[in-house]
Scaffold this active site. Structure first.
Site, PDB file in Angstrom:
ATOM      1  CE  LYS A 175      -4.544   0.648   0.460  1.00  0.00           C
ATOM      2  NZ  LYS A 175      -5.604  -0.301   0.080  1.00  0.00           N
TER       3      LYS A 175
HETATM    4  P1  NAD Z   1     -12.956   7.346  -2.654  1.00  0.00           P
HETATM    5  O1  NAD Z   1     -11.878   8.331  -2.530  1.00  0.00           O
HETATM    6  O2  NAD Z   1     -13.564   7.075  -3.987  1.00  0.00           O
HETATM    7  O3  NAD Z   1     -14.157   7.765  -1.659  1.00  0.00           O
HETATM    8  C1  NAD Z   1     -13.945   7.960  -0.288  1.00  0.00           C
HETATM    9  C2  NAD Z   1     -15.264   8.380   0.349  1.00  0.00           C
HETATM   10  O4  NAD Z   1     -15.082   8.430   1.767  1.00  0.00           O
HETATM   11  C3  NAD Z   1     -15.741   9.769  -0.077  1.00  0.00           C
HETATM   12  O5  NAD Z   1     -17.147   9.758  -0.214  1.00  0.00           O
HETATM   13  C4  NAD Z   1     -15.339  10.643   1.115  1.00  0.00           C
HETATM   14  O6  NAD Z   1     -16.142  11.803   1.270  1.00  0.00           O
HETATM   15  C5  NAD Z   1     -15.570   9.671   2.265  1.00  0.00           C
HETATM   16  N1  NAD Z   1     -14.834  10.040   3.474  1.00  0.00           N
HETATM   17  C6  NAD Z   1     -13.524  10.370   3.590  1.00  0.00           C
HETATM   18  N2  NAD Z   1     -13.249  10.687   4.869  1.00  0.00           N
HETATM   19  C7  NAD Z   1     -14.392  10.540   5.569  1.00  0.00           C
HETATM   20  C8  NAD Z   1     -14.752  10.730   6.921  1.00  0.00           C
HETATM   21  N3  NAD Z   1     -13.863  11.126   7.826  1.00  0.00           N
HETATM   22  N4  NAD Z   1     -16.034  10.515   7.290  1.00  0.00           N
HETATM   23  C9  NAD Z   1     -16.961  10.130   6.389  1.00  0.00           C
HETATM   24  N5  NAD Z   1     -16.675   9.926   5.088  1.00  0.00           N
HETATM   25  C10 NAD Z   1     -15.419  10.132   4.689  1.00  0.00           C
HETATM   26  O7  NAD Z   1     -12.394   5.993  -2.012  1.00  0.00           O
HETATM   27  P2  NAD Z   1     -12.850   4.478  -2.309  1.00  0.00           P
HETATM   28  O8  NAD Z   1     -11.987   3.937  -3.373  1.00  0.00           O
HETATM   29  O9  NAD Z   1     -14.325   4.395  -2.436  1.00  0.00           O
HETATM   30  O10 NAD Z   1     -12.390   3.771  -0.947  1.00  0.00           O
HETATM   31  C11 NAD Z   1     -13.213   3.761   0.209  1.00  0.00           C
HETATM   32  C12 NAD Z   1     -12.706   2.706   1.181  1.00  0.00           C
HETATM   33  O11 NAD Z   1     -12.725   1.425   0.546  1.00  0.00           O
HETATM   34  C13 NAD Z   1     -11.273   2.914   1.667  1.00  0.00           C
HETATM   35  O12 NAD Z   1     -11.176   2.463   2.989  1.00  0.00           O
HETATM   36  C14 NAD Z   1     -10.477   2.011   0.735  1.00  0.00           C
HETATM   37  O13 NAD Z   1      -9.235   1.634   1.291  1.00  0.00           O
HETATM   38  C15 NAD Z   1     -11.431   0.843   0.608  1.00  0.00           C
HETATM   39  N6  NAD Z   1     -11.216   0.022  -0.576  1.00  0.00           N
HETATM   40  C16 NAD Z   1     -11.260   0.554  -1.834  1.00  0.00           C
HETATM   41  C17 NAD Z   1     -11.073  -0.262  -2.932  1.00  0.00           C
HETATM   42  C18 NAD Z   1     -11.199   0.252  -4.345  1.00  0.00           C
HETATM   43  O14 NAD Z   1     -11.205  -0.572  -5.269  1.00  0.00           O
HETATM   44  N7  NAD Z   1     -11.329   1.528  -4.586  1.00  0.00           N
HETATM   45  C19 NAD Z   1     -10.807  -1.633  -2.747  1.00  0.00           C
HETATM   46  C20 NAD Z   1     -10.784  -2.153  -1.450  1.00  0.00           C
HETATM   47  C21 NAD Z   1     -10.989  -1.314  -0.383  1.00  0.00           C
END
Ligand code: NAD
Length: 504
Positions: A175
């Protein structure tokens, strides 16, 4: 690591599940040492030239500079709005424009009165933690966010090692990312930052070495920049497309990858619902985070007849008891140039509520899909749901987990719940190696089989219910579902070490 202020580091806290599972399976001590800390912790710096900015004047300052004549800027895209109220001033703003600058102040009708702030070089802290590669090349997301740290990336990199083993994809765990608020920089600055990141890290990356993917604050566009920077000028560059996953389908990405993490969350929820005889049609769902994972899960669940009754993100929370119009919310957040922070706040089709009230909303399923450590003990006490499906990485703290267990709220742990992303990343990587293009139906059929099979094994271990596929993993007594997931990961990783042996 020693406790800080009486509190363990996030990494140490996360590794408690590792140690519990390692004890339960009597893990080989050498393997345990290999896995306790990452293989490599890369910390480096990337510097870029930032552009000049227009910084809004305070009301006091505005009062002193009223006599600045309004300027007219012809090129509409020459002033790029940022989420902090500033504008990036592109040089083309000068073309065919009628501009007055007095003492560095400019007055632009409909936008405001600004001080021109000179850009220049800026340095950002960057990370890539490569946790383990015994099962295959390092694999994991790239995060652009203001609150990142070595400790956080270590935790997330280790999570990837467990997740790739649970998903049975031949990768290890990594990561990384950059400490930055990407919403306060122009697209061009983010592009340059990404290129510099790869320029510095190139020797440690590769389709058979370390393969980044999108995470918080990054997307397919950033993966395209990374691929270009890595492959540019290389003689056999088409062989290298698999150096990043999560690319746009038109440049070697996989059908279904954009929604894969949300889709995987829903496959796990479907399995849970099947086990509990629970109907998803009409189910009430709350979601934290409406980015890639949260919005995809919302769209898919909505398609299955569930109602998304509340959504929280970093800038606000919305609530509608009958369920929000998901398509309209996606439009408001993701296809709306005026919504610079891509937030659900201000969505006209629902009421605004506080974050505190969000956690109390009466629902069946809560999907945390934002950042880590959101479901604390306090939050877990307030939740009125049957299931927490962890779309985010590490959303529940140790206390939160304890309270959820005491209150008999089921959990689908992150390492299986959000493994859809890395699973389809593997399919993308395979398609890149073979220069193939699979259909979305093919991708989803494989994903569904893989996730449901491995989630089933985890549930068998948790309930101590040995079946053909799970017999080798069960430990002779029931365990919590998070420990069960870790047992699957550790058994599969340990097998590699024990069968291959150790080079000295
Ligand atoms: P993203 O950047 O597309 O979206 C993040 C979202 O979280 C946004 O809506 C933002 O406003 C919200 N957010 C951020 N800080 C916040 C807070 N303090 N309180 C409430 N909401 C908050 O990110 P993503 O790709 O959707 O990832 C979201 C989660 O899923 C992360 O933990 C990431 O590690 C995990 N994840 C993502 C993927 C992927 O394929 N993108 C895969 C596995 C896990």
């Amino acid at each position: 690591m020693t406790p800080r202020n009486g509190r363990k580091s996030i990494y140490d806290e996360a590794m408690e599940t590792f140690h519990r599972a390692a004890d339960l399976i009597g893990m080989n001590p050498r393997v345990r040492l290999e896995l306790e800390e990452p293989d490599f912790e890369h910390i480096f710096y990337v510097t870029i030239e930032t552009r000049d900015r227009l910084v809004p004047l305070s009301s006091q300052e505005v009062a002193q500079v009223r006599d600045v004549r309004p300027s007219s800027v012809k090129a509409a895209d020459a002033l790029e709005p940022l989420a902090n109220g500033q504008f990036v001033l592109h040089r083309r703003a000068l073309l065919e424009s009628d501009i007055e600058l007095r003492h560095g102040v400019i007055n632009i009708p409909q936008k405001g009165i600004f001080r021109v702030q000179k850009g220049g070089p800026r340095k950002f802290k960057a990370y890539r933690i490569q946790h383990n590669q015994v099962r295959g090349p390092y694999k994991g997301g790239i995060r652009f966010h203001k609150d990142v740290s070595l400790d956080l990336f270590k935790t997330l990199a280790a999570d990837m090692t467990w997740k790739t083993a649970i998903a049975e994809v031949p990768f290890g765990g990594a990561k990384g990312g950059i400490k930055i608020d990407p919403f306060n920089y122009s697209r061009e600055e983010i592009e340059h930052l990404t290129l510099r990141y790869v320029y510095k890290f190139k020797k440690f990356m590769g389709p058979f070495l370390d393969i980044p993917a999108p995470d918080v604050g990054t997307n397919g566009e950033i993966m395209a920049y990374m691929m270009r920077q890595f492959t540019d000028g290389e003689r056999e560059h088409h062989k290298m497309r698999g150096v990043v996953t999560g690319k746009d389908v038109r440049i070697g990405g996989s059908e279904g990858r954009l929604k894969a993490t949300g889709q995987g969350v829903v496959y796990c929820i479907e399995e849970w619902a099947r086990e509990h005889g629970f109907a998803l049609k009409g189910a009430r769902v709350t979601i934290q985070g409406f980015g890639n994972v949260g919005s995809s899960a919302a769209e898919i669940l909505h398609g299955l007849g569930a109602r998304i009754v509340a959504v929280n993100d970093v800038n606000g929370t919305i609530h509608r008891d009958e369920g929000v119009d998901v398509a309209a919310l996606v439009q408001h957040v993701h296809h709306n140039a005026a919504n610079l922070r891509r937030t659900v706040a201000g969505f006209p089709g629902a009421a605004a509520i506080s974050k505190d009230d969000f956690w109390r909303v009466d629902a069946d399923i809560c999907i945390p899909a934002a950042l880590g450590e959101e479901i604390t003990g306090d939050v877990a006490e307030r939740l009125r749901v049957k299931l927490v499906a962890e779309g985010a990485n590490g959303p529940s703290t140790r206390d939160g987990d304890r309270v959820l267990a005491e209150r008999r709220i089921d959990v689908v742990p992150d390492v299986i719940c959000n493994a859809g992303g890395v699973t389809v990343s593997y399919y993308e990587w395979l398609q890149n190696q073979r220069l193939e293009h699979w259909t979305e139906a093919e991708v989803n059929a494989r994903l569904s089989l893989a996730l449901k099979k491995n989630y089933g094994i985890i549930l068998d271990i948790a309930r101590d219910r040995p079946q053909r596929e799970s017999r080798a993993y069960c430990v002779g007594r029931p365990v919590d579902v998070r420990t069960a997931a870790m047992i699957v990961a550790l058994k599969r990783i340990e097998a590699h070490y024990l069968l291959e042996g150790f080079s000295q």
